[in-house]
Write a protein that holds these residues in place. Structure first.
Motif, PDB file in Angstrom:
ATOM      1  N   VAL A  43       5.839 -13.131   9.036  1.00 52.25           N
ATOM      2  CA  VAL A  43       5.810 -12.937   7.551  1.00 52.25           C
ATOM      3  C   VAL A  43       5.401 -14.333   6.832  1.00 52.25           C
ATOM      4  O   VAL A  43       5.932 -15.395   7.106  1.00 52.25           O
ATOM      5  N   ASN A  44       4.444 -14.110   6.084  1.00 54.30           N
ATOM      6  CA  ASN A  44       3.575 -15.257   5.271  1.00 54.30           C
ATOM      7  C   ASN A  44       4.299 -15.307   3.661  1.00 54.30           C
ATOM      8  O   ASN A  44       4.718 -14.522   3.376  1.00 54.30           O
ATOM      9  N   LEU A  45       4.672 -16.742   3.533  1.00 57.26           N
ATOM     10  CA  LEU A  45       5.354 -16.904   2.307  1.00 57.26           C
ATOM     11  C   LEU A  45       4.549 -16.264   0.897  1.00 57.26           C
ATOM     12  O   LEU A  45       4.976 -15.823   0.038  1.00 57.26           O
ATOM     13  N   GLY A  46       3.178 -16.216   1.130  1.00 59.30           N
ATOM     14  CA  GLY A  46       2.290 -15.653   0.078  1.00 59.30           C
ATOM     15  C   GLY A  46       2.607 -14.284  -0.201  1.00 59.30           C
ATOM     16  O   GLY A  46       2.792 -13.969  -1.449  1.00 59.30           O
ATOM     17  N   MET A  47       2.879 -13.558   1.064  1.00 57.00           N
ATOM     18  CA  MET A  47       3.297 -12.155   1.037  1.00 57.00           C
ATOM     19  C   MET A  47       4.645 -11.880   0.191  1.00 57.00           C
ATOM     20  O   MET A  47       5.053 -10.988  -0.612  1.00 57.00           O
ATOM     21  N   VAL A  48       5.380 -12.839   0.599  1.00 52.17           N
ATOM     22  CA  VAL A  48       6.744 -12.796   0.163  1.00 52.17           C
ATOM     23  C   VAL A  48       7.155 -12.897  -1.380  1.00 52.17           C
ATOM     24  O   VAL A  48       7.498 -12.196  -2.012  1.00 52.17           O
TER      25      VAL A  48
END
Length: 194
Positions: A76-81
């Motif tokens: 999971v990427n931080l941008g998507m979070v």
């Protein structure tokens, strides 16, 4: 035209030839299998055999391998979070763990948990409970005022923890190890006294 008059065109359905029913049928004796040999027997499937020549599937180069000890993480990427937090699909006030990410539809798969990656920007303060995180992701979360808790790797003892059965050999080896350590300590103490 009536329902009971419906039928196929002539020659559309052909019954299979019943082999091995006497020489008069034309397909008797060897039942169209020729004479003797491997392929005249039942249950033979010589797939990929090229008469002794190196078969194609062995001639072509091989690439890569499957790591038997590899871990399956949902990445999971931080941008998507951040995107999901902005869309109110994730609540930054609560701990963001594998269950929360899965419920939001961010973590797909991940038999061994979730791993946090640093692609994109995180502006919201949040606490992450994950099984792994990249160096960039850790820095980005701490910069935003949040924290990351890395869960310990799961034990591979059949899920029994400390109750996993241990044989007599294990106990004997443990006792021998303790005796050896005690003898070494006595020897060292004697050397120091000299």
């Amino acid at each position: 035209m009536k329902l009971n008059e419906l039928k196929d065109n002539a020659g559309a359905r052909k019954s299979r030839i019943r082999v091995g029913r006497g020489i008069g049928s034309g397909k008797g004796k060897t039942a169209a299998r020729g004479q003797k040999g491997q392929k005249s027997r039942s249950g033979v499937a010589v797939k990929g055999f090229e008469g002794g020549q190196m078969p194609l599937h062995m001639r072509i180069p091989k690439r890569g391998f499957n790591n038997p000890f590899g871990k399956d993480f949902a990445e999971v990427n931080l941008g998507m979070v951040q995107k999901f937090i902005d869309a109110k699909k994730l609540d930054a006030k609560n701990d963001i763990d594998h269950a929360a990410l899965k419920a939001a539809g961010l973590a797909k798969g991940g038999k061994d948990g979730v791993r946090l990656l640093g692609k994109g920007a995180l502006t919201t303060k949040a606490k992450f409970i994950v099984n792994g995180a990249s160096k960039g992701a850790l820095e980005a979360v701490e910069k935003a005022g949040g924290s990351v808790e890395i869960l310990p790797a799961p034990r591979h003892d059949g899920g029994q923890g400390d109750k996993a059965p241990k044989g007599k050999g294990f106990e004997r080896a443990k006792a021998e190890k303790a005796e050896a350590a005690e003898a070494l300590a006595k020897k060292q103490a004697a050397n120091k006294a000299k």
